[in-house]
Design an enzyme around this catalytic site. Structure first.
Site, PDB file in Angstrom:
ATOM      1  N   ASP A  55      59.791 -66.632   4.923  1.00  0.00           N
ATOM      2  CA  ASP A  55      60.720 -67.086   5.951  1.00  0.00           C
ATOM      3  C   ASP A  55      62.012 -66.293   5.795  1.00  0.00           C
ATOM      4  O   ASP A  55      62.860 -66.600   4.951  1.00  0.00           O
ATOM      5  CB  ASP A  55      60.984 -68.586   5.797  1.00  0.00           C
ATOM      6  CG  ASP A  55      61.960 -69.121   6.839  1.00  0.00           C
ATOM      7  OD1 ASP A  55      62.342 -68.349   7.752  1.00  0.00           O
ATOM      8  OD2 ASP A  55      62.327 -70.306   6.744  1.00  0.00           O
ATOM      9  N   LEU A  77      59.786 -55.005  11.040  1.00  0.00           N
ATOM     10  CA  LEU A  77      59.362 -55.267  12.416  1.00  0.00           C
ATOM     11  C   LEU A  77      59.583 -56.719  12.832  1.00  0.00           C
ATOM     12  O   LEU A  77      59.628 -57.010  14.036  1.00  0.00           O
ATOM     13  CB  LEU A  77      57.864 -54.952  12.568  1.00  0.00           C
ATOM     14  CG  LEU A  77      57.384 -53.553  12.222  1.00  0.00           C
ATOM     15  CD1 LEU A  77      55.858 -53.498  12.333  1.00  0.00           C
ATOM     16  CD2 LEU A  77      58.013 -52.512  13.154  1.00  0.00           C
ATOM     17  N   ALA A  78      59.671 -57.624  11.876  1.00  0.00           N
ATOM     18  CA  ALA A  78      59.717 -59.051  12.178  1.00  0.00           C
ATOM     19  C   ALA A  78      60.860 -59.367  13.134  1.00  0.00           C
ATOM     20  O   ALA A  78      62.013 -58.989  12.909  1.00  0.00           O
ATOM     21  CB  ALA A  78      59.879 -59.858  10.892  1.00  0.00           C
ATOM     22  N   ALA A  79      60.527 -60.056  14.225  1.00  0.00           N
ATOM     23  CA  ALA A  79      61.539 -60.380  15.233  1.00  0.00           C
ATOM     24  C   ALA A  79      60.968 -61.371  16.227  1.00  0.00           C
ATOM     25  O   ALA A  79      59.748 -61.481  16.384  1.00  0.00           O
ATOM     26  CB  ALA A  79      61.986 -59.118  15.970  1.00  0.00           C
ATOM     27  N   TYR A 145      67.777 -61.594  23.731  1.00  0.00           N
ATOM     28  CA  TYR A 145      66.962 -60.761  22.844  1.00  0.00           C
ATOM     29  C   TYR A 145      67.698 -59.458  22.528  1.00  0.00           C
ATOM     30  O   TYR A 145      67.886 -59.083  21.366  1.00  0.00           O
ATOM     31  CB  TYR A 145      65.607 -60.469  23.492  1.00  0.00           C
ATOM     32  CG  TYR A 145      64.857 -59.342  22.814  1.00  0.00           C
ATOM     33  CD1 TYR A 145      64.406 -59.458  21.506  1.00  0.00           C
ATOM     34  CD2 TYR A 145      64.617 -58.136  23.488  1.00  0.00           C
ATOM     35  CE1 TYR A 145      63.733 -58.419  20.874  1.00  0.00           C
ATOM     36  CE2 TYR A 145      63.942 -57.100  22.878  1.00  0.00           C
ATOM     37  CZ  TYR A 145      63.502 -57.243  21.570  1.00  0.00           C
ATOM     38  OH  TYR A 145      62.841 -56.208  20.955  1.00  0.00           O
ATOM     39  N   ARG A 207      59.251 -48.609  33.877  1.00  0.00           N
ATOM     40  CA  ARG A 207      59.360 -48.661  32.427  1.00  0.00           C
ATOM     41  C   ARG A 207      58.780 -47.403  31.790  1.00  0.00           C
ATOM     42  O   ARG A 207      57.832 -46.808  32.292  1.00  0.00           O
ATOM     43  CB  ARG A 207      58.617 -49.887  31.868  1.00  0.00           C
ATOM     44  CG  ARG A 207      59.268 -51.223  32.208  1.00  0.00           C
ATOM     45  CD  ARG A 207      60.570 -51.399  31.454  1.00  0.00           C
ATOM     46  NE  ARG A 207      61.164 -52.704  31.704  1.00  0.00           N
ATOM     47  CZ  ARG A 207      62.051 -52.955  32.669  1.00  0.00           C
ATOM     48  NH1 ARG A 207      62.409 -51.982  33.494  1.00  0.00           N
ATOM     49  NH2 ARG A 207      62.574 -54.167  32.803  1.00  0.00           N
TER      50      ARG A 207
END
Length: 303
Positions: A55, A77-79, A145, A207
């Site tokens: 965590d 990378l965690a997000a 974000y 995009r």
């Protein structure tokens, strides 16, 4: 640009945060095949037995897990990455404060990591009034974000003199295994199921999409380079209108789907166009994402 030799990086421990996510799974496989010893960490409730629960919003837990791993390389990378996420606080708890906890834990490691890549996002640019976005464009985020990622970037730069960090700003990318909460997998999924119609939000958007494999290759090359204290775009350098994606999928699937606009999917602060410059990336690692849009869509459709 100078790269470390194969002997220098083979079997070295690389910590991947968010290893149980879409990008993390592709990256873990690619680095393992390259000879790295990959140690993945995921959320505190990860269902992947090969990924260590951690965590990042808990400083003590992060210190404990990172202290045991003592990584030589790190790709963070965690997000919370889904722009439509309703829990606004989670963007800042994970993306900003989770990153702070990670860097503080890494700073305590002896020896220090040889390279840390922090994944930000091209969403930090917002809606700039330029056709092609390079790294000199001033960020102007239009959602929580992106704002959390920009706040993270500012904080990360205060560590440039203490840790060997690269901030990567990937533009949109996709590939097999990505959740249908995201646009491209949603579209391809409808075609795979032969559905007659699809409900989308803003149709007048463009995009810059890349294949996840190309993004992973970019991360790998940045990781083993001697680059540090830098922010770099990861993108194809070409933007495709949403309606063109539909046309390509009509061709691939052999039928035409009916497209409807659903007001529930329309975002008030939608970014109209995102097309990046990958010239700095090319100079740094002699590689840029080049998989064609049809090739990307074919790969997901056949998955």
């Amino acid at each position: 640009m100078v790269f470390l030799s194969d002997r220098e990086h083979k079997q070295k421990r690389v910590l991947i945060t968010g290893a149980d996510g879409f990008t993390g799974q592709h990256l873990s496989l690619a680095l393992s095949e390259e000879g790295f010893t990959v140690v993945g960490v995921g959320g505190k409730h990860t269902e992947n037995p090969s990924v260590i629960p951690c965590d990042l919003t808990n400083k003590n837990n992060t210190m404990e897990v990172v202290g045991k791993i003592r990584p030589e390389y790190v790709i963070h990378l965690a997000a919370v990455s889904f722009v439509g996420e309703s829990d606004i606080e989670s963007f800042y708890k994970v993306n900003l404060f989770g990153t702070i906890n990670l860097l503080e834990a890494l700073a305590c490691c002896q020896p220090s990591p040889q390279k840390i890549i922090i994944a930000s996002s091209a969403n930090v640019y917002g809606n700039p009034r330029v056709d092609t976005i390079d790294e000199s464009v001033c960020p102007a985020p239009v959602n929580h974000y992106a704002n959390s990622k920009l706040a993270m970037e500012h904080m990360v730069r205060t560590w440039f003199d203490r840790l060997p960090i690269i901030i990567a700003r990937p533009f949109n990318y996709t590939g097999p295994g990505q959740s249908e909460r995201f646009l491209i997998p949603k579209i391809v999924g409808h075609f795979k199921r032969k559905e007659k119609k699809i409900s989308l939000g803003n149709l007048d958007i463009s995009r810059d999409f890349s294949d996840v494999q190309d993004v992973v290759e970019s991360y790998k090359r940045l990781l083993i380079s001697e680059i540090r204290s830098l922010t770099v775009n990861i993108c194809s350098g070409n933007a495709i209108p949403l309606i063109e994606i539909i046309k390509i999928m009509n061709k691939i699937s052999g039928y035409e789907i009916i497209v409807e606009t659903d007001p529930e999917f329309v975002r008030l602060n939608e970014i109209k166009s995102l097309k990046g410059s990958n010239q700095l990336l090319k100079r740094l690692i002699n590689f840029v994402p080049e998989t064609s849009y049809e090739g990307i869509l074919q790969r997901i459709y056949r998955y």
